[in-house]
Design an enzyme around this catalytic site. Structure first.
Site, PDB file in Angstrom:
ATOM      1  N   TRP A   1       0.503 -38.380 -19.200  1.00 26.58           N
ATOM      2  CA  TRP A   1       0.557 -39.210 -20.400  1.00 26.58           C
ATOM      3  C   TRP A   1       1.142 -40.594 -20.155  1.00 26.58           C
ATOM      4  O   TRP A   1       1.030 -41.473 -21.002  1.00 26.58           O
ATOM      5  CB  TRP A   1       1.372 -38.511 -21.499  1.00 26.58           C
ATOM      6  CG  TRP A   1       2.740 -38.042 -21.091  1.00 26.58           C
ATOM      7  CD1 TRP A   1       3.108 -36.768 -20.781  1.00 26.58           C
ATOM      8  CD2 TRP A   1       3.938 -38.833 -20.958  1.00 26.58           C
ATOM      9  NE1 TRP A   1       4.442 -36.711 -20.455  1.00 26.58           N
ATOM     10  CE2 TRP A   1       4.978 -37.964 -20.563  1.00 26.58           C
ATOM     11  CE3 TRP A   1       4.229 -40.189 -21.141  1.00 26.58           C
ATOM     12  CZ2 TRP A   1       6.280 -38.402 -20.338  1.00 26.58           C
ATOM     13  CZ3 TRP A   1       5.532 -40.636 -20.922  1.00 26.58           C
ATOM     14  CH2 TRP A   1       6.544 -39.745 -20.521  1.00 26.58           C
TER      15      TRP A   1
ATOM     16  N   LYS B   1      -8.820 -33.020 -18.002  1.00 23.60           N
ATOM     17  CA  LYS B   1      -7.993 -32.726 -19.166  1.00 23.60           C
ATOM     18  C   LYS B   1      -6.952 -33.833 -19.309  1.00 23.60           C
ATOM     19  O   LYS B   1      -6.044 -33.938 -18.497  1.00 23.60           O
ATOM     20  CB  LYS B   1      -7.280 -31.384 -19.001  1.00 23.60           C
ATOM     21  CG  LYS B   1      -6.409 -31.020 -20.210  1.00 23.60           C
ATOM     22  CD  LYS B   1      -5.106 -30.384 -19.785  1.00 23.60           C
ATOM     23  CE  LYS B   1      -4.093 -30.314 -20.901  1.00 23.60           C
ATOM     24  NZ  LYS B   1      -3.696 -31.611 -21.462  1.00 23.60           N
TER      25      LYS B   1
ATOM     26  N   SER C   1       4.722 -33.145 -13.560  1.00 22.98           N
ATOM     27  CA  SER C   1       6.003 -32.633 -13.078  1.00 22.98           C
ATOM     28  C   SER C   1       5.807 -31.652 -11.925  1.00 22.98           C
ATOM     29  O   SER C   1       4.749 -31.032 -11.773  1.00 22.98           O
ATOM     30  CB  SER C   1       6.734 -31.921 -14.217  1.00 22.98           C
ATOM     31  OG  SER C   1       6.107 -30.692 -14.529  1.00 22.98           O
TER      32      SER C   1
ATOM     33  N   THR D   1       5.070 -28.043 -13.212  1.00 23.04           N
ATOM     34  CA  THR D   1       3.685 -27.806 -13.618  1.00 23.04           C
ATOM     35  C   THR D   1       2.757 -27.837 -12.408  1.00 23.04           C
ATOM     36  O   THR D   1       1.786 -27.075 -12.337  1.00 23.04           O
ATOM     37  CB  THR D   1       3.248 -28.854 -14.662  1.00 23.04           C
ATOM     38  OG1 THR D   1       4.165 -28.829 -15.761  1.00 23.04           O
ATOM     39  CG2 THR D   1       1.851 -28.554 -15.177  1.00 23.04           C
TER      40      THR D   1
ATOM     41  N   GLU E   1       0.290 -35.138  -7.280  1.00 27.53           N
ATOM     42  CA  GLU E   1       1.325 -36.182  -7.298  1.00 27.53           C
ATOM     43  C   GLU E   1       2.357 -35.744  -8.317  1.00 27.53           C
ATOM     44  O   GLU E   1       2.084 -35.707  -9.522  1.00 27.53           O
ATOM     45  CB  GLU E   1       0.777 -37.558  -7.661  1.00 27.53           C
ATOM     46  CG  GLU E   1       1.835 -38.630  -7.422  1.00 27.53           C
ATOM     47  CD  GLU E   1       1.574 -39.950  -8.118  1.00 27.53           C
ATOM     48  OE1 GLU E   1       2.022 -40.984  -7.599  1.00 27.53           O
ATOM     49  OE2 GLU E   1       0.944 -39.955  -9.196  1.00 27.53           O
TER      50      GLU E   1
ATOM     51  N   CYS F   1       6.569 -41.976 -12.378  1.00 26.66           N
ATOM     52  CA  CYS F   1       6.908 -41.028 -11.306  1.00 26.66           C
ATOM     53  C   CYS F   1       7.744 -41.684 -10.208  1.00 26.66           C
ATOM     54  O   CYS F   1       8.638 -41.060  -9.642  1.00 26.66           O
ATOM     55  CB  CYS F   1       5.635 -40.441 -10.703  1.00 26.66           C
ATOM     56  SG  CYS F   1       4.723 -39.351 -11.816  1.00 26.66           S
TER      57      CYS F   1
ATOM     58  N   GLU G   1      15.127 -35.286 -11.818  1.00 23.18           N
ATOM     59  CA  GLU G   1      14.261 -36.342 -12.347  1.00 23.18           C
ATOM     60  C   GLU G   1      14.500 -36.427 -13.850  1.00 23.18           C
ATOM     61  O   GLU G   1      14.419 -35.427 -14.564  1.00 23.18           O
ATOM     62  CB  GLU G   1      12.793 -36.036 -12.068  1.00 23.18           C
ATOM     63  CG  GLU G   1      11.873 -37.149 -12.544  1.00 23.18           C
ATOM     64  CD  GLU G   1      10.412 -36.867 -12.261  1.00 23.18           C
ATOM     65  OE1 GLU G   1       9.685 -37.805 -11.911  1.00 23.18           O
ATOM     66  OE2 GLU G   1       9.995 -35.696 -12.411  1.00 23.18           O
TER      67      GLU G   1
END
Length: 494
Positions: free
Chosen positions: A161, A185, A239, A242, A261, A296, A395
């Site tokens: 996002w 997606k 993340s 995930t 990534e 990131c 993070e």
């Protein structure tokens, strides 16, 4: 394009649906999409399920196999990609608005960077169409050995996002130029711009259904896409947690290759020989406050020589007091909101835990524009932290900078090391030898020296080590990752 970049989000023309086979599909349960700037609902998308994923993947597989996309002269694919880039530029205003109105990206930035960067990336990957292939192997004289490069068929892509359009183009463009179909997606929080991107691709000449978009929640749509037997490869940005789930699903249903990534906790090492404290301070500040730290590669750990720590931190603190937050559809906005109230609370919780463990807030975290309905957090600087402090270890994905000092080079590089992440790092020094020693020793997929952040040089790949991921986006490596190689050995006599 209009003289003013500002726009009324209530008037935005949004594509609310999946895009499968060139058709917008709506209906069924819907997911509300909120504007981070105000918290208001600005649209809806359908909540996809495994059946929609199956329809999209099978459609992409059929079109990839029958349309001639994978077997046409490679430069024809390149011509389509270049037309696509031109259409992206011609639709700059609408794409920039779609990107801004439900994301953290201010309209001034989506107009000047996100959309043009996307168009130029399509052109870059187009030029690889006829530059990659197989090789002839050295074999005995009465045999011919070679490798043949071919597409996987369908690439499953899951986009984040924080930079929806740019990150999607990094995945889609190399997959398509290699001859694959794609099912992507988007994040359910930023779903709209990618649909328009796909529609423009079809206008440019992509066969309808080659590039499909499925909306919905990651736990459902992302998992179904990762497990689909016709997806030959997966690419994901997000993340680390995930990413592990995506990799596990791919292994359980394949196995199949993945490009990941993932998260980062990137250090910025500043030596005592820097020539201009003001310049470095501005660079450090941009590196941890850009997109309100929701990047990131955010340079969130400052590791600075004790001789320059005082004046450098003082300059950074001064910059932190002059941010210009506002709604993402206002051209005056130069500082982003946090994507959601839940993420803002998470950031505040980490800062609170860090302080309970001894950290000191040189710049205290506070809420900005408290009457807006959005979640805006001020840039925050924490000192007196150790490697075990939660703000150094985890993070955060928010505008938080930790500060640690050193006296010797070895100490600096030891502080820069992280037990999990290895995505990016920054080195700031006037000594070339010192810079190269740091580059050699830092465990990071990307190291920037006397700068922090990517340029428009798409040829330089990006990706991390360790918990920060597998494989590369951008560069030649991104295209090669979307090709598999077949070995052939031929005898001259039948």
């Amino acid at each position: 394009m209009s003289a003013s970049l500002s726009f009324d989000p209530a008037l935005a023309d949004i594509p609310e649906g999946h895009l499968v086979g060139g058709q917008l599909l709506t209906g069924g349960e819907r997911v509300a999409v909120h504007a981070p700037s105000t918290g208001a609902i600005v649209g809806h998308v359908p909540a996809g399920d495994a059946d929609v994923v199956d329809q999209a993947v099978r459609r992409a597989a059929h079109v990839q196999a029958t349309s001639g996309w994978a077997t046409c002269p490679p430069r024809e694919r390149a011509r389509v990609m270049r037309r696509w880039a031109q259409l992206v530029e011609e639709n700059l205003e609408r794409l920039a608005r779609l990107e801004s109105f439900c994301s953290t990206r201010p309209i001034a930035e989506t107009t000047s960077w996100d959309v043009p960067f996307t168009a130029e990336g399509l052109r870059f990957f187009a030029e690889y169409a006829d530059k990659l292939g197989g090789n002839v192997a050295a074999t005995q004289s009465d045999l011919l050995g070679m490798t043949i490069a071919e597409p996987y068929g369908v690439i499953g892509a899951i986009a984040p996002w924080n930079f929806p359009l740019v990150m999607a183009s990094w995945k889609v463009a190399p997959a398509l130029i290699a001859g694959n179909g794609v099912v992507i997606k988007p994040s359910e929080m930023t779903p709209f711009s990618i649909v328009l991107l796909a529609q423009l691709g079809e206008q440019a000449g992509l066969p309808a259904g080659l590039f499909n978009v499925v909306q919905g929640h990651g736990a459902v749509v992302g998992d179904a896409l990762s497990r689909h037997p016709l997806c030959g490869k997966l690419t994901f940005t997000g993340s680390t947690r995930t990413g592990i789930a995506v990799m596990k699903a791919a292994a359980e249903s394949g196995p199949k290759p993945v490009t990941l990534e993932l998260g980062g906790k990137s250090p910025q090492v500043v030596y005592q020989d820097i020539r201009c404290v003001d310049t470095v301070a501005a660079r450090i500040f941009r590196a941890f406050s850009g997109n309100a730290g929701q990047v990131c590669v955010t340079g969130s750990r400052l590791i600075v020589h004790e001789k320059v720590a005082g004046p450098l931190v003082e300059k950074i603190v001064a910059l932190a007091g002059h941010v210009r937050p506002g709604p993402t559809w206002d051209e005056r906005t130069a500082y982003a909101p946090i994507i959601s109230p839940a993420q803002a609370e998470r950031v505040e919780g980490i800062v609170s835990r860090a302080c309970a463990a001894g950290a000191e807030q040189v710049v205290p975290m506070r809420r900005l524009l408290t009457n807006s309905g959005g979640a805006f957090l001020s840039p925050t600087v924490l000192t007196n932290v150790t490697a075990q402090n939660v703000a150094v270890r985890e993070e955060i994905f928010g505008p938080v900078l930790t500060v640690q000092t050193f006296t010797e080079e070895d100490e600096a590089l030891a502080l820069a090391a992280h037990p999990e992440y290895g995505l990016a790092a920054g080195v700031h020094t006037a000594d070339l030898g010192r810079a190269m020693r740091a580059v050699r020793q830092l465990r990071a997929g990307t190291v920037w020296v006397n700068r922090y952040g990517r340029s428009a040089d798409f040829v330089i790949p990006t990706g991390g080590f360790g918990g920060s991921g597998i494989g590369k986006d951008l560069g030649r490596e991104a295209v090669e990752a979307n090709l598999r190689h077949k070995s052939v050995l031929m005898a001259f006599e039948g």
